[in-house]
Design a protein around this motif. Structure first.
Motif, PDB file in Angstrom:
ATOM      1  N   VAL A  16       0.850  -1.188   0.000  1.00  0.00           N
ATOM      2  CA  VAL A  16       0.000   0.000   0.000  1.00  0.00           C
ATOM      3  C   VAL A  16       0.886   1.238   0.000  1.00  0.00           C
ATOM      4  CG1 VAL A  16      -1.729   1.315   1.268  1.00  0.00           C
ATOM      5  CG2 VAL A  16      -1.890  -1.179   1.149  1.00  0.00           C
ATOM      6  N   LYS A  17       1.690   1.359   1.040  1.00  0.00           N
ATOM      7  CA  LYS A  17       2.673   2.444   1.033  1.00  0.00           C
ATOM      8  C   LYS A  17       3.787   2.193   2.028  1.00  0.00           C
ATOM      9  CE  LYS A  17       0.837   5.657   4.424  1.00  0.00           C
ATOM     10  NZ  LYS A  17       0.647   7.064   4.729  1.00  0.00           N
ATOM     11  N   ARG A  18       4.891   2.804   1.746  1.00  0.00           N
ATOM     12  CA  ARG A  18       6.034   2.749   2.623  1.00  0.00           C
ATOM     13  C   ARG A  18       5.830   3.797   3.716  1.00  0.00           C
ATOM     14  NH1 ARG A  18      10.817   0.802   0.616  1.00  0.00           N
ATOM     15  NH2 ARG A  18       9.965   1.064  -1.457  1.00  0.00           N
ATOM     16  N   LEU A  19       6.273   3.507   4.932  1.00  0.00           N
ATOM     17  CA  LEU A  19       6.184   4.523   5.986  1.00  0.00           C
ATOM     18  C   LEU A  19       7.255   5.576   5.750  1.00  0.00           C
ATOM     19  CD1 LEU A  19       5.610   2.429   9.234  1.00  0.00           C
ATOM     20  CD2 LEU A  19       3.926   3.406   7.677  1.00  0.00           C
ATOM     21  N   LYS A  20       6.868   6.842   5.961  1.00  0.00           N
ATOM     22  CA  LYS A  20       7.825   7.920   5.758  1.00  0.00           C
ATOM     23  C   LYS A  20       9.020   7.705   6.686  1.00  0.00           C
ATOM     24  CE  LYS A  20       5.753  11.902   5.351  1.00  0.00           C
ATOM     25  NZ  LYS A  20       5.072  13.059   5.983  1.00  0.00           N
ATOM     26  N   ASN A  21       8.705   7.435   7.949  1.00  0.00           N
ATOM     27  CA  ASN A  21       9.754   7.106   8.907  1.00  0.00           C
ATOM     28  C   ASN A  21       9.480   5.721   9.473  1.00  0.00           C
ATOM     29  OD1 ASN A  21      10.888   9.873   8.902  1.00  0.00           O
ATOM     30  ND2 ASN A  21       8.930  10.355   9.871  1.00  0.00           N
ATOM     31  N   PRO A  22      10.361   4.759   9.213  1.00  0.00           N
ATOM     32  CA  PRO A  22      10.148   3.430   9.790  1.00  0.00           C
ATOM     33  C   PRO A  22      10.025   3.521  11.302  1.00  0.00           C
ATOM     34  CG  PRO A  22      11.950   3.384   8.209  1.00  0.00           C
ATOM     35  CD  PRO A  22      11.575   4.829   8.391  1.00  0.00           C
ATOM     36  N   VAL A  23       9.148   2.713  11.873  1.00  0.00           N
ATOM     37  CA  VAL A  23       8.985   2.682  13.323  1.00  0.00           C
ATOM     38  C   VAL A  23       9.748   1.477  13.843  1.00  0.00           C
ATOM     39  CG1 VAL A  23       7.337   2.501  15.212  1.00  0.00           C
ATOM     40  CG2 VAL A  23       6.756   3.849  13.176  1.00  0.00           C
ATOM     41  N   THR A  24      10.800   1.760  14.588  1.00  0.00           N
ATOM     42  CA  THR A  24      11.686   0.681  15.022  1.00  0.00           C
ATOM     43  C   THR A  24      11.156  -0.030  16.260  1.00  0.00           C
ATOM     44  OG1 THR A  24      12.969   2.103  16.488  1.00  0.00           O
ATOM     45  CG2 THR A  24      13.687   1.962  14.187  1.00  0.00           C
ATOM     46  N   LEU A  25      11.648  -1.239  16.450  1.00  0.00           N
ATOM     47  CA  LEU A  25      11.285  -2.006  17.630  1.00  0.00           C
ATOM     48  C   LEU A  25      11.650  -1.239  18.898  1.00  0.00           C
ATOM     49  CD1 LEU A  25      10.256  -4.666  18.824  1.00  0.00           C
ATOM     50  CD2 LEU A  25      12.596  -5.519  18.695  1.00  0.00           C
ATOM     51  N   ALA A  26      12.787  -0.574  18.870  1.00  0.00           N
ATOM     52  CA  ALA A  26      13.220   0.200  20.042  1.00  0.00           C
ATOM     53  C   ALA A  26      12.211   1.304  20.369  1.00  0.00           C
ATOM     54  CB  ALA A  26      14.607   0.800  19.779  1.00  0.00           C
ATOM     55  N   MET A  27      11.691   1.966  19.331  1.00  0.00           N
ATOM     56  CA  MET A  27      10.689   3.015  19.551  1.00  0.00           C
ATOM     57  C   MET A  27       9.415   2.421  20.135  1.00  0.00           C
ATOM     58  SD  MET A  27      11.290   4.978  15.909  1.00  0.00           S
ATOM     59  CE  MET A  27       9.852   6.052  15.940  1.00  0.00           C
ATOM     60  N   ILE A  28       9.035   1.265  19.614  1.00  0.00           N
ATOM     61  CA  ILE A  28       7.816   0.610  20.107  1.00  0.00           C
ATOM     62  C   ILE A  28       7.981   0.229  21.575  1.00  0.00           C
ATOM     63  CG2 ILE A  28       6.447  -1.510  19.912  1.00  0.00           C
ATOM     64  CD1 ILE A  28       6.929  -1.236  16.817  1.00  0.00           C
ATOM     65  N   LYS A  29       9.145  -0.286  21.905  1.00  0.00           N
ATOM     66  CA  LYS A  29       9.413  -0.679  23.289  1.00  0.00           C
ATOM     67  C   LYS A  29       9.425   0.522  24.229  1.00  0.00           C
ATOM     68  CE  LYS A  29      11.839  -5.058  22.878  1.00  0.00           C
ATOM     69  NZ  LYS A  29      13.152  -5.725  22.874  1.00  0.00           N
ATOM     70  N   ASP A  30       9.774   1.672  23.672  1.00  0.00           N
ATOM     71  CA  ASP A  30       9.814   2.891  24.472  1.00  0.00           C
ATOM     72  C   ASP A  30       8.445   3.542  24.621  1.00  0.00           C
ATOM     73  OD1 ASP A  30      12.436   2.793  25.102  1.00  0.00           O
ATOM     74  OD2 ASP A  30      13.126   4.186  23.558  1.00  0.00           O
TER      75      ASP A  30
END
Length: 134
Positions: free
Chosen positions: A87-101
Motif C-alpha cells: 500500500v505504502k512505505r512509511l515515511k519514517n520506519p517505526v523501530t522495535l526500540a521506539m515501540i518498546k519505548d
DNA sequence: GCCAACGTTGGC
DNA sequence: GCCAACGTTGGC
C-alpha cells in the motif's frame, strides 16, 4: 476490518521486493498461531510489514487482496497463505526500540511474543504507530 | 555469534 | 498426557 503485522527477514523477502513484485503470496508460515491469524484475515484488511533480524522496524503497509488458501509450497491443506500487495512505505520506519519505548504499545505481541510471525494489531496500536511514522 | 524464549517432537 | 530434548526464531 482488522489490522495485522507480518514479519520478514529483509534478505529473504523485503518490502522493496514486494513493491517490485506488485503482489505476492505470503508463504512459509509453519506455526499454528500464525496460520490461524492468516486464516482470520479478510480481504481488504491492512497489515504492517516488519523487517526482523535486520532493520528491526515496521517499514510499510500491505493490504490483504486474497483470503487464506492452501499453501502451494506445502503438502496438503494444513498450511495457508494469503495474497498481499504493497500500500505504502512509511515515511519514517517505526523501530522495535521506539515501540518498546512507547507505553501504549507495550502489550503488542511484537514485544510480548517476538517470535510470532503473523500477529494481530489493535486499532489503537495501529493508529499510534501511524502517528509515529509521521 | 550467542543465547533466551518458545514450539514441536518423541519416549515413557 | 507429561516432560525432556531438540530445533528455530530473533534480539542483542
Amino acid at each position: 476490518m482488522n489490522y495485522w503485522l507480518m514479519k520478514s527477514e529483509p534478505f529473504v523477502y523485503s518490502y522493496d521486493q514486494l513493491v517490485k513484485d506488485k503482489q505476492t503470496f505470503w508463504d512459509g508460515v509453519r506455526n499454528y498461531q500464525a496460520r490461524n491469524n492468516l486464516r482470520a484475515m479478510k480481504k481488504g484488511d491492512l497489515a504492517f510489514f516488519y523487517h526482523s533480524n535486520e532493520g528491526l522496524a515496521i517499514v510499510g503497509i500491505v493490504k490483504i487482496v486474497k483470503e487464506a488458501y492452501p499453501d502451494p509450497t506445502a503438502e496438503g491443506d494444513t498450511w495457508s497463505v494469503v495474497d498481499i500487495k504493497p500500500v505504502k512505505r512509511l515515511k519514517n520506519p517505526v523501530t522495535l526500540a521506539m515501540i518498546k519505548d512507547t507505553k501504549s504499545l507495550a502489550k503488542m505481541q511484537l514485544v510480548t511474543n517476538s517470535r510470532l510471525s503473523v500477529q494481530k494489531v489493535e486499532e489503537k496500536e495501529w493508529n499510534t504507530i501511524l502517528d509515529m511514522a509521521g
